[in-house]
Design an enzyme around this catalytic site. Structure first.
Site, PDB file in Angstrom:
ATOM      1  N   LYS A 135      29.643 -46.080 -12.369  1.00 33.80           N
ATOM      2  CA  LYS A 135      29.360 -46.258 -13.800  1.00 33.80           C
ATOM      3  C   LYS A 135      27.927 -46.765 -13.952  1.00 33.80           C
ATOM      4  O   LYS A 135      27.552 -47.762 -13.307  1.00 33.80           O
ATOM      5  CB  LYS A 135      30.363 -47.261 -14.363  1.00 33.80           C
ATOM      6  CG  LYS A 135      30.556 -47.224 -15.856  1.00 33.80           C
ATOM      7  CD  LYS A 135      31.721 -48.158 -16.209  1.00 33.80           C
ATOM      8  CE  LYS A 135      32.013 -48.199 -17.677  1.00 33.80           C
ATOM      9  NZ  LYS A 135      32.958 -49.286 -17.982  1.00 33.80           N
TER      10      LYS A 135
HETATM   11  O1  G3P Z   1      35.027 -49.681 -21.465  1.00 38.90           O
HETATM   12  C1  G3P Z   1      34.150 -50.433 -22.245  1.00 38.90           C
HETATM   13  C2  G3P Z   1      34.895 -51.523 -22.901  1.00 38.90           C
HETATM   14  O2  G3P Z   1      35.331 -52.426 -21.934  1.00 38.90           O
HETATM   15  C3  G3P Z   1      34.151 -52.267 -23.949  1.00 38.90           C
HETATM   16  O3  G3P Z   1      35.106 -52.804 -24.785  1.00 38.90           O
HETATM   17  O4  G3P Z   1      36.020 -54.289 -26.478  1.00 38.90           O
HETATM   18  O5  G3P Z   1      34.213 -55.091 -24.910  1.00 38.90           O
HETATM   19  O6  G3P Z   1      33.691 -53.475 -26.725  1.00 38.90           O
HETATM   20  P1  G3P Z   1      34.734 -53.984 -25.783  1.00 38.90           P
END
Ligand code: G3P
Length: 217
Positions: A83
């Site tokens: 990634k």
């Molecule tokens: O896969 C990306 C994700 O983990 C981000 O999520 O909720 O931290 O914006 P969030």
């Protein structure tokens, strides 16, 4: 549509995987911190649980170091997806690693133009962040739709991995638009099973069943 689980919590991954709900896993530095585990050790354990792609994120900011980190992460298991962030260094890393035959997930995507660049650099997955766009009063689903249209217009094979999913509606909308994959925390995946009318109906059935005085076993 494939379901990836967005966590480095091995117990949560195992539970969902046993139910056939896990086609892959995504992690990031914040999720590694939350797990309290060593990145190489926990990623290897996850790769042993799940057959599908497991995203492990580089943390260098310069391309040469990113490429080196990506190659090291890719050695963990055959199902590792490296990634990388959507920066010029990340795109360069994506091109080098994808040319080597490795899976690459380009993350932190917030525009259709960024997604176009990732596809041209050979990304296996593009990760547009829905929730974080909603956080700043934009509509994350518009981005998923725009990328779907652009990729279909030109036949790009990069898979749209809808990320930063916070609600069950994000999942429904991603499926309707045709995102190839959603990645969501275990709590969101589990909440897909919930509906108030299911609870209400079950409650009524149980009350009526009790009145019959019968038992099945
Ligand atoms: O896969 C990306 C994700 O983990 C981000 O999520 O909720 O931290 O914006 P969030």
């Amino acid at each position: 549509m494939k379901f990836f689980v967005d966590t480095a919590d091995v117990d949560a991954i195992r539970e969902l995987n046993d139910l056939g709900m896990v086609d892959g896993v995504t992690t990031n530095p914040s999720l590694i911190l939350k797990s309290g585990r060593d990145i190489l050790e926990v990623t290897k354990e996850i790769c042993g649980i799940v057959d599908g792609p497991v995203s492990a994120e580089v943390v260098a900011l310069e391309a040469d170091a990113m490429i080196a980190e990506g190659r090291k992460l890719a050695e963990i298991a055959d199902n590792i997806t490296v990634k990388v962030p959507l920066t010029w260094a990340g795109l360069k890393t994506c091109k080098v690693l994808s040319d080597e035959g490795r899976m690459v997930n380009v993350t932190l995507c917030f525009s259709a133009n960024q997604a176009l660049l990732a596809a041209k650099a050979g990304a296996t997955f593009i990760s547009p962040f829905i929730g974080r766009l909603d956080d700043i009063n934009l509509d994350g689903m518009d981005l998923i739709q725009d990328i779907r249209t652009i990729y279909d217009n030109f036949g790009f094979e990069t898979q749209i991995l809808a990320a930063s999913i916070r609600t069950v509606n994000h999942v429904t909308q991603s499926a309707l638009i045709g995102a190839d994959v959603i990645t969501a925390p275990p709590s969101v995946i589990k909440s897909l099973a919930s509906h108030p009318l299911t609870d209400k109906g079950l409650d009524a059935f149980m009350k009526d069943w009790a009145k019959t005085g019968q038992s099945i076993l």
